[in-house]
Design a protein around this motif. Structure first.
Motif, mmCIF file in Angstrom:
data_model
loop_
_atom_site.group_PDB
_atom_site.id
_atom_site.type_symbol
_atom_site.label_atom_id
_atom_site.label_comp_id
_atom_site.label_asym_id
_atom_site.label_seq_id
_atom_site.Cartn_x
_atom_site.Cartn_y
_atom_site.Cartn_z
ATOM 1 N N LEU A 185 0.070 -20.337 25.273
ATOM 2 C CA LEU A 185 -1.002 -19.599 24.597
ATOM 3 C C LEU A 185 -2.362 -20.121 25.036
ATOM 4 C CD1 LEU A 185 0.351 -19.390 20.929
ATOM 5 C CD2 LEU A 185 0.437 -17.640 22.719
ATOM 6 N N GLY A 186 -3.278 -19.194 25.274
ATOM 7 C CA GLY A 186 -4.643 -19.566 25.628
ATOM 8 C C GLY A 186 -5.644 -18.915 24.681
ATOM 9 N N GLU A 187 -6.888 -19.318 24.805
ATOM 10 C CA GLU A 187 -7.892 -18.825 23.863
ATOM 11 C C GLU A 187 -8.137 -17.327 24.020
ATOM 12 O OE1 GLU A 187 -11.484 -21.073 23.719
ATOM 13 O OE2 GLU A 187 -12.223 -19.984 21.967
ATOM 14 N N SER A 188 -8.022 -16.807 25.238
ATOM 15 C CA SER A 188 -8.245 -15.370 25.410
ATOM 16 C C SER A 188 -7.189 -14.573 24.643
ATOM 17 C CB SER A 188 -8.237 -14.992 26.890
ATOM 18 O OG SER A 188 -6.983 -15.268 27.469
ATOM 19 N N TRP A 189 -5.967 -15.072 24.642
ATOM 20 C CA TRP A 189 -4.908 -14.430 23.847
ATOM 21 C C TRP A 189 -5.273 -14.452 22.366
ATOM 22 C CZ3 TRP A 189 -2.066 -16.584 19.890
ATOM 23 C CH2 TRP A 189 -1.029 -15.806 19.380
ATOM 24 N N PHE A 190 -5.724 -15.607 21.898
ATOM 25 C CA PHE A 190 -6.109 -15.737 20.489
ATOM 26 C C PHE A 190 -7.215 -14.734 20.146
ATOM 27 C CE2 PHE A 190 -9.330 -17.700 17.673
ATOM 28 C CZ PHE A 190 -8.642 -17.619 16.467
ATOM 29 N N ARG A 191 -8.216 -14.608 21.008
ATOM 30 C CA ARG A 191 -9.317 -13.674 20.737
ATOM 31 C C ARG A 191 -8.813 -12.229 20.677
ATOM 32 N NH1 ARG A 191 -12.581 -16.758 18.222
ATOM 33 N NH2 ARG A 191 -12.878 -18.712 19.340
ATOM 34 N N GLN A 192 -7.822 -11.919 21.503
ATOM 35 C CA GLN A 192 -7.250 -10.561 21.458
ATOM 36 C C GLN A 192 -6.576 -10.300 20.104
ATOM 37 O OE1 GLN A 192 -4.612 -10.072 24.829
ATOM 38 N NE2 GLN A 192 -6.211 -10.665 26.269
ATOM 39 N N ILE A 193 -5.912 -11.303 19.591
ATOM 40 C CA ILE A 193 -5.244 -11.150 18.285
ATOM 41 C C ILE A 193 -6.287 -10.912 17.192
ATOM 42 C CG2 ILE A 193 -3.915 -12.393 16.514
ATOM 43 C CD1 ILE A 193 -2.194 -11.441 18.849
ATOM 44 N N ILE A 194 -7.370 -11.662 17.240
ATOM 45 C CA ILE A 194 -8.423 -11.496 16.233
ATOM 46 C C ILE A 194 -9.097 -10.128 16.405
ATOM 47 C CG2 ILE A 194 -10.615 -12.423 15.382
ATOM 48 C CD1 ILE A 194 -8.068 -14.132 14.764
ATOM 49 N N ASP A 195 -9.372 -9.755 17.643
ATOM 50 C CA ASP A 195 -9.993 -8.449 17.887
ATOM 51 C C ASP A 195 -9.080 -7.299 17.450
ATOM 52 O OD1 ASP A 195 -12.147 -9.757 18.937
ATOM 53 O OD2 ASP A 195 -11.632 -9.391 21.030
ATOM 54 N N ALA A 196 -7.778 -7.560 17.429
ATOM 55 C CA ALA A 196 -6.822 -6.514 17.032
ATOM 56 C C ALA A 196 -6.738 -6.363 15.515
ATOM 57 C CB ALA A 196 -5.446 -6.814 17.616
ATOM 58 N N GLY A 197 -7.442 -7.223 14.782
ATOM 59 C CA GLY A 197 -7.529 -6.970 13.347
ATOM 60 C C GLY A 197 -7.053 -8.064 12.421
ATOM 61 N N LEU A 198 -6.562 -9.168 12.970
ATOM 62 C CA LEU A 198 -6.129 -10.271 12.104
ATOM 63 C C LEU A 198 -7.335 -11.177 11.864
ATOM 64 C CD1 LEU A 198 -3.188 -10.568 11.171
ATOM 65 C CD2 LEU A 198 -2.889 -12.362 12.876
ATOM 66 N N SER A 199 -7.603 -11.542 10.621
ATOM 67 C CA SER A 199 -8.712 -12.471 10.384
ATOM 68 C C SER A 199 -8.289 -13.881 10.805
ATOM 69 C CB SER A 199 -9.110 -12.469 8.903
ATOM 70 O OG SER A 199 -8.168 -13.181 8.136
ATOM 71 N N GLU A 200 -9.290 -14.692 11.051
ATOM 72 C CA GLU A 200 -9.015 -16.090 11.411
ATOM 73 C C GLU A 200 -8.204 -16.779 10.311
ATOM 74 O OE1 GLU A 200 -11.830 -19.725 13.032
ATOM 75 O OE2 GLU A 200 -12.497 -18.587 11.300
ATOM 76 N N ASP A 201 -8.538 -16.502 9.079
ATOM 77 C CA ASP A 201 -7.834 -17.124 7.947
ATOM 78 C C ASP A 201 -6.377 -16.642 7.884
ATOM 79 O OD1 ASP A 201 -10.534 -18.041 6.338
ATOM 80 O OD2 ASP A 201 -10.722 -16.059 7.225
ATOM 81 N N GLN A 202 -6.186 -15.347 8.038
ATOM 82 C CA GLN A 202 -4.815 -14.815 8.054
ATOM 83 C C GLN A 202 -4.014 -15.437 9.197
ATOM 84 O OE1 GLN A 202 -5.950 -10.632 8.381
ATOM 85 N NE2 GLN A 202 -4.943 -10.216 6.406
ATOM 86 N N TYR A 203 -4.668 -15.578 10.332
ATOM 87 C CA TYR A 203 -3.986 -16.146 11.498
ATOM 88 C C TYR A 203 -3.523 -17.574 11.221
ATOM 89 C CZ TYR A 203 -3.187 -17.953 16.195
ATOM 90 O OH TYR A 203 -2.622 -18.548 17.298
ATOM 91 N N VAL A 204 -4.393 -18.392 10.655
ATOM 92 C CA VAL A 204 -4.037 -19.788 10.401
ATOM 93 C C VAL A 204 -2.860 -19.868 9.416
ATOM 94 C CG1 VAL A 204 -4.836 -21.942 9.355
ATOM 95 C CG2 VAL A 204 -6.293 -20.725 10.976
ATOM 96 N N GLU A 205 -2.906 -19.037 8.379
ATOM 97 C CA GLU A 205 -1.786 -19.067 7.424
ATOM 98 C C GLU A 205 -0.496 -18.590 8.086
ATOM 99 O OE1 GLU A 205 -2.611 -17.652 3.484
ATOM 100 O OE2 GLU A 205 -0.507 -17.165 3.114
ATOM 101 N N LEU A 206 -0.604 -17.592 8.947
ATOM 102 C CA LEU A 206 0.567 -17.106 9.697
ATOM 103 C C LEU A 206 1.148 -18.222 10.570
ATOM 104 C CD1 LEU A 206 0.800 -13.728 11.582
ATOM 105 C CD2 LEU A 206 1.209 -15.850 12.826
ATOM 106 N N VAL A 207 0.281 -18.958 11.239
ATOM 107 C CA VAL A 207 0.744 -20.085 12.063
ATOM 108 C C VAL A 207 1.515 -21.083 11.186
ATOM 109 C CG1 VAL A 207 0.014 -22.093 13.429
ATOM 110 C CG2 VAL A 207 -1.091 -19.874 13.780
#
Lengths: 237, 95
Positions: free
Chosen positions: A86-108
């Protein structure tokens, strides 16, 4: 099979917490994240991407249980099956696709607990445990007031920035090592993971105390096992 | 760390075999590895090895999915052996 009481209790507690309402996801969503993390292990697209020189070279659709938004689905499958690339560009795509940073961290956090518990059960020869029932209640939707830039891609809460309203993840033992900060944006997720992890592995104090062994395998044996798992997962940290 | 080199750690081969079988989700190999580990070290050791395997399979997801780098001190201290072991190539494979 004799499992030490603290380990058995920590695993049961971590598992039960998946079925409780989180900070940014409700309990049903959290159980759905856990189910999808398991399902990802049999996803043909993930298997093909794992074998590819780059996962981006393989197009297709994930085998999905269909209970979560696409951004969550993509995140869960990659984290569970190929996190080492996983790289940061992938992470940014996930956020741009609609997941909030907070939702993402809890999902992780949920995916990591499921991975840890399922891998323990598999290694120990125990049956796959059933997913917990989801409790009916709403997420708290509360971000630490003083959260700021973290050491990685996501924001973090530093120990000295915690307010009385924030769950006390750090206590007296957990500090500013990057791995401690990684989930700190969602303190309850950090607590859930670390309460479990420190019982499966060791606390920081145990890790540094070479005057005795705290487990039935020695310090060098613990670190050998840990390093081998990290290497197979291509984890640099 | 190729899994075949004698690390000098007692019972390293039995421990590594259980790690490899678990990460690969190879049930037959895991059963054999458990038998060997229990015979060599006892059931409590096998359970604690399984716990470390599970814990680190989880924590690697936390580290990699949040993009945390090594702390500067650790990065400096480990630079030479990271290069010699080929660990730095993991960074180049990130997408």
């Amino acid at each position: 099979m004799l499992i030490r009481d603290d380990l058995d209790s920590a695993l049961r507690t971590a598992w039960a917490r998946i079925g409780q309402p989180g900070t940014w996801w409700n309990a049903a969503d959290r159980v759905a994240i856990a189910a999808e993390a398991r399902h990802a292990m049999g996803c043909p697209l993930c298997a093909a991407r794992k074998k590819a020189l780059s996962p981006a070279l393989v197009a297709g659709d994930h085998a999905s249980l269909g209970a979560l938004p696409d951004a969550a689905l993509h995140a869960i499958h990659r984290i569970r099956t190929d996190a080492g690339r996983l790289g940061e560009s992938w992470f940014r795509q996930i956020i741009d696709a609609g997941l909030s940073e907070d939702q993402y961290v809890e999902l992780v956090g949920v995916v990591s607990v499921v991975t840890a518990v399922d891998s323990f059960d598999f290694a120990a020869g125990l049956p796959v445990r059933p997913l917990p029932a989801a409790q009916a209640s709403a997420p708290s939707l509360r971000r630490p007031r003083n959260a700021g830039p973290g050491p990685g891609w996501v924001s973090a809460m530093m120990p000295d920035a915690r307010t009385e309203a924030d769950p006390d993840f750090f206590g007296s033992e957990r500090g500013t090592a990057h791995i401690h900060l990684a989930l700190s944006l969602v303190p309850n997720s950090a607590i859930q993971f670390w309460d479990m992890l420190e019982t499966m592995y060791q606390t920081s104090a145990m890790m540094r105390d070479f005057t005795r062994d705290y487990r039935a395998i020695s310090h060098p044996q613990i670190e050998l096992v840990a390093a081998r798992v990290a290497a197979l997962n291509q984890c640099l940290y | 760390m190729d899994g075949a080199t004698d690390t000098g750690v007692p019972h390293w081969a039995e421990l590594v075999a259980l790690v490899d079988a678990t990460v690969a989700r190879d049930g037959a190999a895991a059963a054999e590895a458990r038998r060997a580990l229990v015979a060599a070290m006892g059931e409590a050791a096998m359970i604690d090895a399984a716990a470390v395997i599970g814990g680190f399979d989880g924590i690697t997801k936390v580290a990699d999915a949040t993009g945390i780098p090594l702390e500067p001190g650790k990065a400096d201290a480990s630079a030479e052996w990271r290069e010699s072991l080929g660990i730095d190539r993991f960074t180049a494979q990130k997408t």
